[in-house]
Scaffold this motif. Structure first.
Motif, PDB file in Angstrom:
ATOM      1  N   VAL A  73      -4.568   1.152  -5.183  1.00  0.00           N
ATOM      2  CA  VAL A  73      -4.318   2.541  -4.765  1.00  0.00           C
ATOM      3  C   VAL A  73      -3.161   2.533  -3.759  1.00  0.00           C
ATOM      4  CG1 VAL A  73      -5.271   4.558  -3.552  1.00  0.00           C
ATOM      5  CG2 VAL A  73      -6.715   3.274  -5.127  1.00  0.00           C
ATOM      6  N   SER A  75      -1.518   4.561  -0.654  1.00  0.00           N
ATOM      7  CA  SER A  75      -1.779   5.578   0.362  1.00  0.00           C
ATOM      8  C   SER A  75      -0.447   6.215   0.780  1.00  0.00           C
ATOM      9  CB  SER A  75      -2.452   4.876   1.555  1.00  0.00           C
ATOM     10  OG  SER A  75      -2.753   5.782   2.564  1.00  0.00           O
ATOM     11  N   PRO A  98      -3.423   5.274  -8.606  1.00  0.00           N
ATOM     12  CA  PRO A  98      -3.292   6.627  -8.063  1.00  0.00           C
ATOM     13  C   PRO A  98      -2.616   6.631  -6.704  1.00  0.00           C
ATOM     14  CG  PRO A  98      -5.583   5.893  -7.989  1.00  0.00           C
ATOM     15  CD  PRO A  98      -4.810   4.817  -8.683  1.00  0.00           C
ATOM     16  N   GLU A 100      -2.852   8.354  -3.049  1.00  0.00           N
ATOM     17  CA  GLU A 100      -3.830   9.116  -2.266  1.00  0.00           C
ATOM     18  C   GLU A 100      -3.167   9.616  -0.988  1.00  0.00           C
ATOM     19  OE1 GLU A 100      -7.799   7.597  -2.066  1.00  0.00           O
ATOM     20  OE2 GLU A 100      -8.284   8.801  -0.284  1.00  0.00           O
ATOM     21  N   ASN A 102      -3.126  10.607   2.495  1.00  0.00           N
ATOM     22  CA  ASN A 102      -4.064  10.250   3.549  1.00  0.00           C
ATOM     23  C   ASN A 102      -3.283  10.246   4.845  1.00  0.00           C
ATOM     24  OD1 ASN A 102      -5.355   7.880   5.250  1.00  0.00           O
ATOM     25  ND2 ASN A 102      -6.905   8.873   3.995  1.00  0.00           N
ATOM     26  N   LYS A 115       0.861  16.829  -1.550  1.00  0.00           N
ATOM     27  CA  LYS A 115       0.421  16.687  -2.948  1.00  0.00           C
ATOM     28  C   LYS A 115       1.382  17.458  -3.874  1.00  0.00           C
ATOM     29  CE  LYS A 115      -3.997  17.264  -5.505  1.00  0.00           C
ATOM     30  NZ  LYS A 115      -3.612  17.094  -6.809  1.00  0.00           N
ATOM     31  N   LEU A 129      -4.588  11.948  -5.386  1.00  0.00           N
ATOM     32  CA  LEU A 129      -5.880  12.213  -4.736  1.00  0.00           C
ATOM     33  C   LEU A 129      -5.644  12.577  -3.269  1.00  0.00           C
ATOM     34  CD1 LEU A 129      -7.663   8.986  -6.036  1.00  0.00           C
ATOM     35  CD2 LEU A 129      -7.668  11.242  -7.129  1.00  0.00           C
ATOM     36  N   GLY A 130      -6.741  12.885  -2.581  1.00  0.00           N
ATOM     37  CA  GLY A 130      -6.651  13.058  -1.126  1.00  0.00           C
ATOM     38  C   GLY A 130      -6.983  14.445  -0.635  1.00  0.00           C
ATOM     39  N   PRO A 133     -11.504  14.761   0.048  1.00  0.00           N
ATOM     40  CA  PRO A 133     -12.121  13.501   0.487  1.00  0.00           C
ATOM     41  C   PRO A 133     -13.652  13.611   0.435  1.00  0.00           C
ATOM     42  CG  PRO A 133     -11.188  14.688   2.358  1.00  0.00           C
ATOM     43  CD  PRO A 133     -10.786  15.440   1.138  1.00  0.00           C
ATOM     44  N   VAL A 147     -11.558   9.605   2.930  1.00  0.00           N
ATOM     45  CA  VAL A 147     -10.887   9.122   1.719  1.00  0.00           C
ATOM     46  C   VAL A 147     -11.633   9.576   0.463  1.00  0.00           C
ATOM     47  CG1 VAL A 147      -9.796   7.072   2.752  1.00  0.00           C
ATOM     48  CG2 VAL A 147     -12.156   6.927   1.946  1.00  0.00           C
ATOM     49  N   ASP A 148     -11.005   9.293  -0.661  1.00  0.00           N
ATOM     50  CA  ASP A 148     -11.625   9.624  -1.944  1.00  0.00           C
ATOM     51  C   ASP A 148     -12.435   8.419  -2.432  1.00  0.00           C
ATOM     52  OD1 ASP A 148     -10.668  11.781  -4.461  1.00  0.00           O
ATOM     53  OD2 ASP A 148     -11.926  10.036  -4.886  1.00  0.00           O
ATOM     54  N   GLY A 151     -10.747   6.613  -4.967  1.00  0.00           N
ATOM     55  CA  GLY A 151      -9.429   6.120  -4.572  1.00  0.00           C
ATOM     56  C   GLY A 151      -9.556   4.977  -3.587  1.00  0.00           C
TER      57      GLY A 151
END
Ligand code: PTJ
Length: 253
Positions: A73, A75, A98, A100, A102, A115, A129-130, A133, A147-148, A151
């Motif tokens: 992942v 970040s 993915p 994320e 964050n 995003k 993602l993100g 969460p 967090v996810d 993820g």
């Protein structure tokens, strides 16, 4: 964006500042991000604003870790989104990881804007993602703990450029391999990561992408060295030695 003449000797460095200012205006970068970048710039000056051999070695190892990962992942925070959106998206596609969002100075609005920025630059919607969460990194009080589950929480390898030292430590504590990109070889993040690439985030990601492409192209490439085969602290000592040697060569010390 302020017009910087391409002939300016520090063109690339000044353009990074412009990208961050634009990031703030677009609501994706925090104001504190400018201060963090200033610290990074100071170290970049010391390393000569180019990739050191020690950073190349770290990149080689990081590439192997990412290629061998089951669930990598990436970040993304407000500085990374402003400075290297295209690079993180390319890497995400290359290794099927993915992204994320964050962030430390969390606001839901900034998460949404980062995003959207990534998606506008070409990231697939389901790969970012993100914004929802649903898990926490144990032992961390601040927002980057959120967090996810699909993820960062369940990843085996996390690439976290410009990470926070305490969360880096907590992710390693969870059994993850953490790759960081941080111009400061003395930061807690650099010292706690499984592998620290001491380089500017954009340069480091470009190098990582090309090393991964090369390794993919190689026949019978060895993909899964363990972290035991790489001594991060030793490589950080090499970074400092390279900085000192460079200053000596320039007759500055
Ligand atoms: O978007 P947010 O809210 O997550 O905030 C992001 C920042 C970066 C502001 C936040 O994570 C933060 O405060 O970070 P730190 O603790 O100041 O650490 C940032 C580290 O990144 C420092 O060690 C800098 O040397 C390093 N750094 C800054 N700019 C770059 C960099 N490393 C690589 N490339 C850069 N361009």
């Amino acid at each position: 964006m302020f017009k910087i003449p391409e002939t300016h000797p520090r063109y690339e460095s000044l353009m990074k500042r412009e990208k961050l200012v634009e990031g703030i205006e677009a609501g994706i970068t925090s104001k504190q991000g400018l201060i963090a970048h200033g610290r990074g710039e100071a170290f970049d000056y010391l390393i000569g604003e180019k990739t050191l051999d020690s950073a190349r070695r770290a990149t080689e190892f990081a590439a192997s870790l990412l290629l061998a990962a089951k669930k990598p992942v990436i970040s993304v925070n407000g500085n990374v989104a402003a400075l290297a959106a295209r690079e993180v998206i390319e890497l995400s596609n290359l290794i099927n990881a993915p992204l994320e969002v964050n962030i430390f100075y969390r606001s839901e609005e900034r998460v949404r804007k980062i995003k959207e920025h990534l998606e506008k630059q070409g990231a697939e919607v389901e790969k970012v993602l993100g914004d929802k969460p649903n898990a926490r990194i144990p032992g961390i009080e601040h927002a980057r703990a959120r967090v996810d589950r699909e993820g960062i929480y369940s990843a085996d390898v996390v690439l976290a450029p410009l990470e926070d030292g305490d969360r880096c430590e907590a992710l390693v504590e969870m059994g993850k391999k953490v790759i960081t990109i941080d111009l400061n070889p003395l930061s807690r993040t650099s010292r706690h990561a499984t592998v620290s690439i001491v380089d500017d985030v954009e340069r480091a990601l470009k190098n990582l992408i090309s090393v991964i492409r090369e390794k993919r192209g190689e026949k019978g490439v060895e993909l899964a060295p363990t972290s035991g085969e790489y001594d991060n602290k030793e490589n950080l000592r090499e970074v400092i030695k390279e900085i000192v040697n460079r200053l000596k060569e320039k007759d500055l010390i």
